[in-house]
Each structure stands twice: as structure tokens, then as C-alpha cells.
Motif scaffolding. Structure first.
Motif, PDB file in Angstrom:
ATOM      1  N   LYS A   1       1.415  11.848  -5.279  1.00 53.95           N
ATOM      2  CA  LYS A   1       1.471  11.698  -5.808  1.00 53.95           C
ATOM      3  C   LYS A   1       0.812  11.428  -7.097  1.00 53.95           C
ATOM      4  N   ILE A   2       0.652  10.179  -6.712  1.00 51.32           N
ATOM      5  CA  ILE A   2       0.031   9.364  -7.840  1.00 51.32           C
ATOM      6  C   ILE A   2      -2.172  10.049  -8.602  1.00 51.32           C
ATOM      7  N   PHE A   3      -2.358  10.776  -7.921  1.00 48.92           N
ATOM      8  CA  PHE A   3      -3.934  11.454  -8.040  1.00 48.92           C
ATOM      9  C   PHE A   3      -2.550  13.349  -8.894  1.00 48.92           C
ATOM     10  N   ILE A   4      -2.197  13.162  -8.463  1.00 49.60           N
ATOM     11  CA  ILE A   4      -1.713  14.564  -9.359  1.00 49.60           C
ATOM     12  C   ILE A   4      -1.044  13.881 -10.832  1.00 49.60           C
ATOM     13  N   LEU A   5       0.269  12.452 -10.866  1.00 44.26           N
ATOM     14  CA  LEU A   5       0.354  12.092 -12.102  1.00 44.26           C
ATOM     15  C   LEU A   5      -0.457  11.605 -12.713  1.00 44.26           C
ATOM     16  N   THR A   6      -2.011  11.073 -12.674  1.00 46.47           N
ATOM     17  CA  THR A   6      -3.065  10.440 -13.084  1.00 46.47           C
ATOM     18  C   THR A   6      -4.167  11.538 -13.645  1.00 46.47           C
ATOM     19  N   ALA A   7      -4.092  13.066 -12.692  1.00 50.19           N
ATOM     20  CA  ALA A   7      -5.027  14.041 -13.099  1.00 50.19           C
ATOM     21  C   ALA A   7      -6.003  13.311 -12.239  1.00 50.19           C
TER      22      ALA A   7
ATOM     23  N   PRO B   1      -7.013   7.744  -4.383  1.00 49.56           N
ATOM     24  CA  PRO B   1      -6.077   6.819  -2.994  1.00 49.56           C
ATOM     25  C   PRO B   1      -7.357   5.443  -2.685  1.00 49.56           C
ATOM     26  N   ASN B   2      -8.386   5.948  -2.601  1.00 45.22           N
ATOM     27  CA  ASN B   2      -9.335   4.798  -2.699  1.00 45.22           C
ATOM     28  C   ASN B   2      -9.239   3.900  -3.361  1.00 45.22           C
ATOM     29  N   ASP B   3      -8.639   3.538  -4.426  1.00 47.09           N
ATOM     30  CA  ASP B   3      -8.091   2.604  -5.814  1.00 47.09           C
ATOM     31  C   ASP B   3      -7.604   1.608  -4.976  1.00 47.09           C
ATOM     32  N   PHE B   4      -6.424   1.641  -3.723  1.00 49.58           N
ATOM     33  CA  PHE B   4      -5.834   0.850  -3.797  1.00 49.58           C
ATOM     34  C   PHE B   4      -6.038   0.459  -2.879  1.00 49.58           C
TER      35      PHE B   4
ATOM     36  N   ASP C   1       0.903  -0.485   0.038  1.00 50.67           N
ATOM     37  CA  ASP C   1       0.234   0.177   0.141  1.00 50.67           C
ATOM     38  C   ASP C   1       1.013   1.136  -1.036  1.00 50.67           C
ATOM     39  N   PRO C   2       0.594   2.373  -1.104  1.00 52.33           N
ATOM     40  CA  PRO C   2       1.546   3.398  -1.032  1.00 52.33           C
ATOM     41  C   PRO C   2       1.146   4.921  -0.071  1.00 52.33           C
ATOM     42  N   GLU C   3       2.051   5.392   1.258  1.00 53.66           N
ATOM     43  CA  GLU C   3       2.061   5.476   1.888  1.00 53.66           C
ATOM     44  C   GLU C   3       1.187   6.890   1.987  1.00 53.66           C
ATOM     45  N   ALA C   4       0.897   7.723   2.210  1.00 52.22           N
ATOM     46  CA  ALA C   4      -0.230   8.383   1.789  1.00 52.22           C
ATOM     47  C   ALA C   4       0.786   9.896   0.633  1.00 52.22           C
TER      48      ALA C   4
END
Length: 81
Positions: free
Chosen positions: A45-51, A56-59, A37-40
Motif C-alpha cells: 500500500k505504501i509503495f502504491i500511495l507513494t508512487a 519495501p527495502n526502505d524499511f 516493520d509494516p506487514e507485506a
């Protein structure tokens, strides 16, 4: 949306995603497989990169959470009766 789906749809390699996140390919693989599970901060970062396509809930393994909540509710209701 799952991280791997987004990555593949956008033509990104695991290496590119790892570089953008500042981690290793094996870490990206673990994120994609649900083994880590990625840290917060990484989720942000993932949320921003993927626009916002990967949230976060997808994890979170929602079916597991739903079963856990149902079991907790049953236990509480059983104790109250």
C-alpha cells in the motif's frame, strides 16, 4: 526514501497517512521511527500511495543486515579453514 521524508515533502499528516493505510497515527509513527516493520500488504500500500518513492527495502535496516551477513560469512569461513 524514508516514509517520514516522503510524507513531509508531500504535505501529508500522519493522520492522513494513517487513514489511507487503515491504521492509527501511533502505528504510522512506529513505521517512521523504525520501531515496527509494516506487514507485506502494508508495504505494498505504501509503495502504491507513494508512487514507488518509498519501497519495501526502505524499511530494512541495511547497516544491521550488512553486519549480520559479514559476521555469518566470517563464521562460515572460519569453520571451513
Amino acid at each position: 526514501m524514508k516514509l517520514a521524508d516522503w510524507r513531509e515533502q508531500n504535505g501529508w499528516t500522519q493522520q492522513r497517512l494513517a487513514d489511507e493505510l487503515g491504521c492509527t497515527i501511533s502505528t504510522v509513527w512506529r513505521y517512521e521511527q523504525g520501531k515496527r516493520d509494516p506487514e507485506a500488504a502494508v508495504k505494498e500500500k505504501i509503495f502504491i500511495l507513494t508512487a514507488g518513492a518509498v519501497q519495501p527495502n526502505d524499511f530494512y535496516p541495511l547497516p544491521l543486515w550488512r553486519r549480520a551477513i559479514a559476521a555469518a560469512q566470517e563464521a562460515l569461513l572460519g569453520k571451513a579453514a
